[in-house]
Scaffold this active site. Structure first.
Site, PDB file in Angstrom:
ATOM      1  N   GLY A 293       0.880  -1.111  -0.056  1.00  0.00           N
ATOM      2  CA  GLY A 293      -0.027   0.105  -0.156  1.00  0.00           C
ATOM      3  C   GLY A 293       0.854   1.319  -0.130  1.00  0.00           C
TER       4      GLY A 293
ATOM      5  N   GLU B 177      -0.815 -10.571   3.568  1.00  0.00           N
ATOM      6  CA  GLU B 177      -0.644  -9.987   4.778  1.00  0.00           C
ATOM      7  C   GLU B 177      -1.014 -10.437   6.355  1.00  0.00           C
ATOM      8  OE1 GLU B 177      -1.393  -5.476   2.983  1.00  0.00           O
ATOM      9  OE2 GLU B 177      -3.129  -6.483   3.824  1.00  0.00           O
TER      10      GLU B 177
HETATM   11  C1  5RP Z   1      -3.313  -3.665   1.640  1.00  0.00           C
HETATM   12  C2  5RP Z   1      -3.615  -3.147   2.701  1.00  0.00           C
HETATM   13  C3  5RP Z   1      -3.043  -1.525   3.118  1.00  0.00           C
HETATM   14  O1  5RP Z   1      -2.156  -1.702   4.140  1.00  0.00           O
HETATM   15  C4  5RP Z   1      -4.063  -0.764   3.492  1.00  0.00           C
HETATM   16  O2  5RP Z   1      -5.167  -0.724   2.462  1.00  0.00           O
HETATM   17  C5  5RP Z   1      -3.780   0.822   3.733  1.00  0.00           C
HETATM   18  O3  5RP Z   1      -3.171   1.128   2.374  1.00  0.00           O
HETATM   19  P1  5RP Z   1      -2.596   2.697   2.374  1.00  0.00           P
HETATM   20  O4  5RP Z   1      -1.480   2.738   3.108  1.00  0.00           O
HETATM   21  O5  5RP Z   1      -2.517   2.852   0.636  1.00  0.00           O
HETATM   22  O6  5RP Z   1      -3.632   3.651   2.728  1.00  0.00           O
HETATM   23  O7  5RP Z   1      -4.135  -3.560   3.839  1.00  0.00           O
HETATM   24  O8  5RP Z   1      -4.163  -4.836   1.523  1.00  0.00           O
END
Ligand code: 5RP
Length: 232
Positions: free
Chosen positions: A31, A107
């Site tokens: 992300g 994750e």
């Molecule tokens: C990916 C995730 C990310 O950590 C979550 O969506 C947060 O994303 P970002 O740092 O772009 O706001 O869980 O599967």
């Protein structure tokens, strides 16, 4: 001027990097916030620090390779010293909703073998109760309509995540249903109910997994929130 949300993410990542020591095996999140942590780890490697890592997505793995971070296969991993990852929502007990970036299954596999799991966010992700962000649920494409109806029966409105005019496919070739439950009063119970549905591969609840949450503020500060509820 740097966008306040980007600044918060970057600052949180920079703080998280301070926990890394030579010789550690790391988990790389996915992300736009984890991006900054991977950049920071790349800098440590450039400065000569010996670390190795597993990545939670194809995207993070290719960024890590560009930065010369040694990537090892999952087959070689039993325990990770530290994982740094982002989140979509963090409640007061440090329960999380994750999966906005579609990498939730990998994750969670990585988080589950991590000794010290660090979540980095900009402060807008801190909430009283989870649920404003729809819960991502990774499901098998086979009989997805049936799985969707079972999820809806738990009280949510599920939406198929799309990539253009086709369902979005995860790195594991699964679909994602974004399930809008509204305010979630009991994340543990809902996680149990969602996980009990055959066809669900994983949900985006990461309950009680984070050891520390680091929130970066637009004002240039970081809040380090530990599991016992204390802010440092
Ligand atoms: C990916 C995730 C990310 O950590 C979550 O969506 C947060 O994303 P970002 O740092 O772009 O706001 O869980 O599967």
């Amino acid at each position: 001027m740097e966008n306040p949300s980007v600044k918060g993410k970057r600052l949180a990542a920079e703080k998280a990097i301070e926990y890394i020591r030579p010789g550690m095996t790391l988990g790389l999140g996915t992300g736009s916030t984890a991006y900054w942590a991977i950049q920071g780890i790349g800098n440590l490697v450039k400065e000569g620090m010996a670390v190795k890592a597993v990545a939670t997505s194809v995207q993070s793995e290719s960024l890590a390779r560009e930065l010369n971070i040694p990537i090892i296969p999952f087959s070689e991993v039993d325990r990770l010293d530290i994982t740094i990852d982002g989140a979509d929502e963090v409640d007061k007990e440090l329960n999380l909703i994750k999966g906005g970036g579609g990498a939730l299954l990998r994750e969670k596999i990585v988080a589950a073998v991590t000794k010290f799991y660090i979540i980095i966010v900009d402060e807008s992700k801190l909430v009283d109760k989870l649920g404003k962000f729809p819960l991502p649920v990774e499901i098998a494409p086979f009989a997805w309509e049936l799985t969707m109806r079972k999820l809806a029966a738990l009280g949510c409105t599920p939406h198929m995540r799309m990539a253009g005019d086709k369902p979005y496919l995860t790195d594991n070739s699964h679909y994602i249903l974004d399930c809008a439950f509204g305010v979630i009063n009991d994340p543990a119970k809902l996680h149990e109910q969602v996980s009990a549905i055959t066809g669900v591969m994983e949900d985006g609840f990461f309950n009680g997994m984070a050891d520390v949450v680091i929130a970066g503020t637009a004002g240039g500060e970081t809040r380090v929130i530990t599991r016992n509820g204390k802010s440092k």
